[in-house]
Design a protein around this motif. Structure first.
Motif, PDB file in Angstrom:
ATOM      1  N   PRO A 153      62.158 -36.585  10.415  1.00 26.92           N
ATOM      2  CA  PRO A 153      63.291 -36.668  11.136  1.00 26.92           C
ATOM      3  C   PRO A 153      64.423 -35.844  10.711  1.00 26.92           C
ATOM      4  N   ALA A 154      65.149 -35.256  11.455  1.00 29.15           N
ATOM      5  CA  ALA A 154      66.444 -34.374  11.009  1.00 29.15           C
ATOM      6  C   ALA A 154      67.408 -34.151  12.420  1.00 29.15           C
ATOM      7  N   ASP A 155      68.447 -33.519  11.859  1.00 26.38           N
ATOM      8  CA  ASP A 155      69.563 -33.488  12.637  1.00 26.38           C
ATOM      9  C   ASP A 155      69.442 -32.135  13.640  1.00 26.38           C
ATOM     10  N   LEU A 156      69.047 -30.966  13.058  1.00 24.66           N
ATOM     11  CA  LEU A 156      68.764 -29.687  13.492  1.00 24.66           C
ATOM     12  C   LEU A 156      68.013 -28.927  13.014  1.00 24.66           C
TER      13      LEU A 156
ATOM     14  N   SER B 258      60.788 -15.654  17.378  1.00 28.89           N
ATOM     15  CA  SER B 258      61.110 -16.374  18.556  1.00 28.89           C
ATOM     16  C   SER B 258      60.138 -17.364  18.882  1.00 28.89           C
ATOM     17  N   HIS B 259      58.848 -17.297  18.343  1.00 25.04           N
ATOM     18  CA  HIS B 259      57.948 -18.525  18.753  1.00 25.04           C
ATOM     19  C   HIS B 259      58.161 -19.651  17.807  1.00 25.04           C
ATOM     20  N   LEU B 260      58.774 -19.616  16.733  1.00 27.63           N
ATOM     21  CA  LEU B 260      59.224 -20.548  15.581  1.00 27.63           C
ATOM     22  C   LEU B 260      60.237 -21.369  16.215  1.00 27.63           C
ATOM     23  N   VAL B 261      61.132 -20.437  16.960  1.00 29.03           N
ATOM     24  CA  VAL B 261      62.406 -21.144  17.749  1.00 29.03           C
ATOM     25  C   VAL B 261      61.901 -21.971  18.747  1.00 29.03           C
ATOM     26  N   GLU B 262      61.071 -21.302  19.454  1.00 30.10           N
ATOM     27  CA  GLU B 262      60.496 -22.216  20.614  1.00 30.10           C
ATOM     28  C   GLU B 262      59.986 -23.476  20.287  1.00 30.10           C
ATOM     29  N   LEU B 263      59.082 -23.421  19.154  1.00 24.74           N
ATOM     30  CA  LEU B 263      58.624 -24.917  18.530  1.00 24.74           C
ATOM     31  C   LEU B 263      59.389 -25.671  18.171  1.00 24.74           C
ATOM     32  N   CYS B 264      60.657 -25.430  17.600  1.00 30.38           N
ATOM     33  CA  CYS B 264      61.607 -26.059  17.234  1.00 30.38           C
ATOM     34  C   CYS B 264      62.680 -26.593  18.303  1.00 30.38           C
TER      35      CYS B 264
ATOM     36  N   GLU C  98      61.690 -27.655  21.126  1.00 28.77           N
ATOM     37  CA  GLU C  98      61.037 -28.762  22.013  1.00 28.77           C
ATOM     38  C   GLU C  98      61.519 -29.965  21.512  1.00 28.77           C
ATOM     39  N   HIS C  99      62.157 -30.043  20.233  1.00 24.39           N
ATOM     40  CA  HIS C  99      62.206 -31.359  19.564  1.00 24.39           C
ATOM     41  C   HIS C  99      63.502 -31.731  19.059  1.00 24.39           C
ATOM     42  N   LEU C 100      64.396 -30.689  18.855  1.00 17.71           N
ATOM     43  CA  LEU C 100      65.809 -30.954  18.465  1.00 17.71           C
ATOM     44  C   LEU C 100      66.787 -29.636  18.521  1.00 17.71           C
ATOM     45  N   PRO C 101      67.867 -29.922  18.316  1.00 16.46           N
ATOM     46  CA  PRO C 101      69.051 -28.874  18.309  1.00 16.46           C
ATOM     47  C   PRO C 101      68.538 -27.578  17.536  1.00 16.46           C
ATOM     48  N   THR C 102      68.243 -26.326  17.968  1.00 13.74           N
ATOM     49  CA  THR C 102      67.742 -25.388  17.109  1.00 13.74           C
ATOM     50  C   THR C 102      68.819 -24.041  17.213  1.00 13.74           C
ATOM     51  N   PHE C 103      69.264 -23.265  15.966  1.00 12.02           N
ATOM     52  CA  PHE C 103      69.889 -22.426  15.858  1.00 12.02           C
ATOM     53  C   PHE C 103      69.209 -20.970  15.246  1.00 12.02           C
ATOM     54  N   PHE C 104      69.083 -20.078  16.039  1.00 12.33           N
ATOM     55  CA  PHE C 104      68.382 -18.828  15.624  1.00 12.33           C
ATOM     56  C   PHE C 104      69.441 -17.934  15.336  1.00 12.33           C
ATOM     57  N   ILE C 105      69.391 -17.638  14.011  1.00 11.51           N
ATOM     58  CA  ILE C 105      70.476 -16.604  13.231  1.00 11.51           C
ATOM     59  C   ILE C 105      69.722 -15.591  12.516  1.00 11.51           C
ATOM     60  N   SER C 106      70.367 -14.460  12.388  1.00 12.93           N
ATOM     61  CA  SER C 106      69.944 -13.232  11.709  1.00 12.93           C
ATOM     62  C   SER C 106      70.379 -13.188  10.120  1.00 12.93           C
TER      63      SER C 106
ATOM     64  N   LEU D  17      66.214 -28.931   9.249  1.00 15.38           N
ATOM     65  CA  LEU D  17      64.909 -27.917   8.981  1.00 15.38           C
ATOM     66  C   LEU D  17      65.308 -26.627   8.796  1.00 15.38           C
ATOM     67  N   LEU D  18      64.671 -25.803   8.038  1.00 20.16           N
ATOM     68  CA  LEU D  18      64.935 -24.446   7.760  1.00 20.16           C
ATOM     69  C   LEU D  18      63.431 -23.664   7.647  1.00 20.16           C
ATOM     70  N   THR D  19      63.436 -22.513   8.453  1.00 21.15           N
ATOM     71  CA  THR D  19      62.461 -21.820   8.289  1.00 21.15           C
ATOM     72  C   THR D  19      62.764 -20.435   8.648  1.00 21.15           C
ATOM     73  N   SER D  20      61.684 -19.386   8.327  1.00 22.39           N
ATOM     74  CA  SER D  20      62.195 -18.004   8.965  1.00 22.39           C
ATOM     75  C   SER D  20      61.037 -17.244   9.139  1.00 22.39           C
ATOM     76  N   GLY D  21      61.270 -15.996   9.958  1.00 18.04           N
ATOM     77  CA  GLY D  21      60.252 -15.326  10.540  1.00 18.04           C
ATOM     78  C   GLY D  21      59.514 -14.414   9.405  1.00 18.04           C
ATOM     79  N   ALA D  22      58.216 -13.866   9.982  1.00 15.80           N
ATOM     80  CA  ALA D  22      57.459 -13.077   8.978  1.00 15.80           C
ATOM     81  C   ALA D  22      57.914 -11.653   8.350  1.00 15.80           C
ATOM     82  N   SER D  23      59.155 -11.540   9.059  1.00 11.67           N
ATOM     83  CA  SER D  23      59.630 -10.227   8.665  1.00 11.67           C
ATOM     84  C   SER D  23      61.192 -10.370   8.094  1.00 11.67           C
TER      85      SER D  23
END
Length: 407
Positions: free
Chosen positions: A302-305, A318-324, A326-334, A371-377
């Motif tokens: 369970p998480a807020d964002l 972008s595909h990690l963003v896409e997965l997130c 589907e479930h909760l507010p998601t913010f894609f930042i650089s 929830l926090l993650t990042s891309g492979a680059s």
């Protein structure tokens, strides 16, 4: 696995310690649950796998070593080495020039290159046509080659099934550097067509099933098929490979759908489907699989964002963003700089290809779970900066030090 000499500015002592601890606890990589970082008013659930992959670290090591060892020479990259703005900007600041942008638009004319120039091939690889242009100028294209080994594995798989008279269907973004490279290598050996998603795969299957006139194909898939592609002949025996950073579930769904269409068209079953559908297995790279599986595991909590960090033109991110999403507010930042305050954030909408300014970011509550993650680059240092920025917004100024000491 081989370790690489990556500039220390991209490293994070905190993230390195967390990854090492998780690796020791889960050497077989079967646990995809996140790492819990509890700072009191804010809890961060860090994905099990994220950040630089083998191919990216390999590319960074080769590129920076090339710059260091060739002082005074003109050094070029065919395009962005990886899809991360900080890394590419660092290379530009060291005098490296980009010949093309990520869409293949020419920034520096080929005529301006000379035999003594150095040209680095990015991690995505390049087309055989561009290799030919460089060779004609006396530049050895593979001398400074950072192509990811997992991309080359896809090329090898396409060549392998081509040798058994299968055509190749590439699941990828047609304009992406990697897909353009894979298409170029595959079409040398066999008829090849690119589909960007399930919708296009469904339309392609209509030609396999004879539901559409073959003549329609050439307009519908314009720019996505190899020269001389014969719809009636070249879709009788096929295999599916992919751009290594695509969504794993979508690639599998596309392969299954094409396989079922072949079964239906030729009245085949599991025992003889191999006569017309090649078993390519999954051609996604290990990091793409691990990072996507880690996000799926993270989303069980369970998480807020969710916050996903990475370059805005990064496909795997972008595909990690896409997965997130589907479930909760998601913010894609650089970067952490995109977080303005608790209410405001600049984040990327990859569906509309624009950066948005949102006024509803962190919820007002006693404990916020992110929830926090990042891309492979994305460098781990940037992820640490994001954690630090979030803690500062909650009045926590020594949280990174405390967590590091406890590991």
């Amino acid at each position: 696995m081989k370790t690489f000499n990556v500039p220390v500015i991209y490293r994070s002592p905190l993230i390195t310690a967390i990854k090492q601890k998780r690796k020791q606890q889960d050497k077989m990589k079967k646990d995809f649950s996140p790492t819990h970082l509890d700072f009191g008013p804010v809890k961060i659930l860090l994905a099990r796998h994220f950040g630089f992959c083998y191919g990216v670290e390999n590319a960074i090591e080769i590129a920076f070593k090339t710059v260091e060892e060739n002082e005074g020479k003109r050094i070029f990259l065919l395009s962005e080495m990886i899809h991360n703005p900080q890394v590419n900007q660092d290379l530009l600041s060291r005098g490296v020039q980009f010949i093309m942008d990520t869409q293949g638009k020419q920034l520096i004319p080929w005529d301006e290159l000379h035999a003594e120039d150095i040209v680095i091939i990015p991690a995505f690889g390049t087309t055989l046509e561009i290799e030919g242009i460089l060779k004609a100028k006396g530049i050895q294209p593979l001398q400074y080659n950072t192509t990811c080994p997992f991309v080359e594995r896809v090329w090898n798989k396409a060549e392998q099934i081509a040798g058994k008279s299968y055509s190749v269907i590439v699941h990828g973004k047609p304009k992406h550097e990697e897909t353009r490279a894979t298409f170029s290598h595959s079409r040398l050996h066999t008829p090849t067509v690119v589909v960007k998603d399930m919708a296009e795969a469904v339309r392609l299957a209509d030609y396999i099933l004879g539901k559409k006139e073959p003549s329609q194909f050439y307009e519908e898939f314009k720019g996505q098929y190899s020269e001389g592609f014969n719809v009636e002949k070249d879709l009788q025996r096929v295999g599916v490979v992919n751009q290594t950073t695509m969504l794993a579930s979508e690639t599998q769904a596309i392969a299954d759908f094409i396989k079922q269409s072949i079964k239906e068209r030729y009245q085949l079953d599991d025992a003889n489907i191999g006569d017309r559908f090649a078993d390519t297995r999954d051609t996604l790279c290990y990091a793409t699989n691990d990072n996507q599986s880690a996000v799926i595991g993270m989303l069980q909590e369970p998480a807020d964002l969710a916050i996903v960090v990475g370059g805005y033109n990064s496909s795997n991110t972008s595909h990690l963003v896409e997965l997130c999403e589907e479930h909760l507010p998601t913010f894609f930042i650089s970067s952490a700089d995109k977080i303005i305050n608790k209410q405001e954030v600049l984040h990327y909408d990859f569906h509309r290809h624009e950066e948005l300014h949102s006024l509803q970011f962190l919820p007002e509550k006693d404990t916020v779970t992110i929830l926090l993650t990042s891309g492979a680059s994305c460098p781990d240092a940037i992820v640490e900066n994001v954690i630090e920025k979030i803690l500062e917004l909650h009045g926590i100024h020594d949280g990174i030090t405390q967590i590091s000491r406890s590991l």
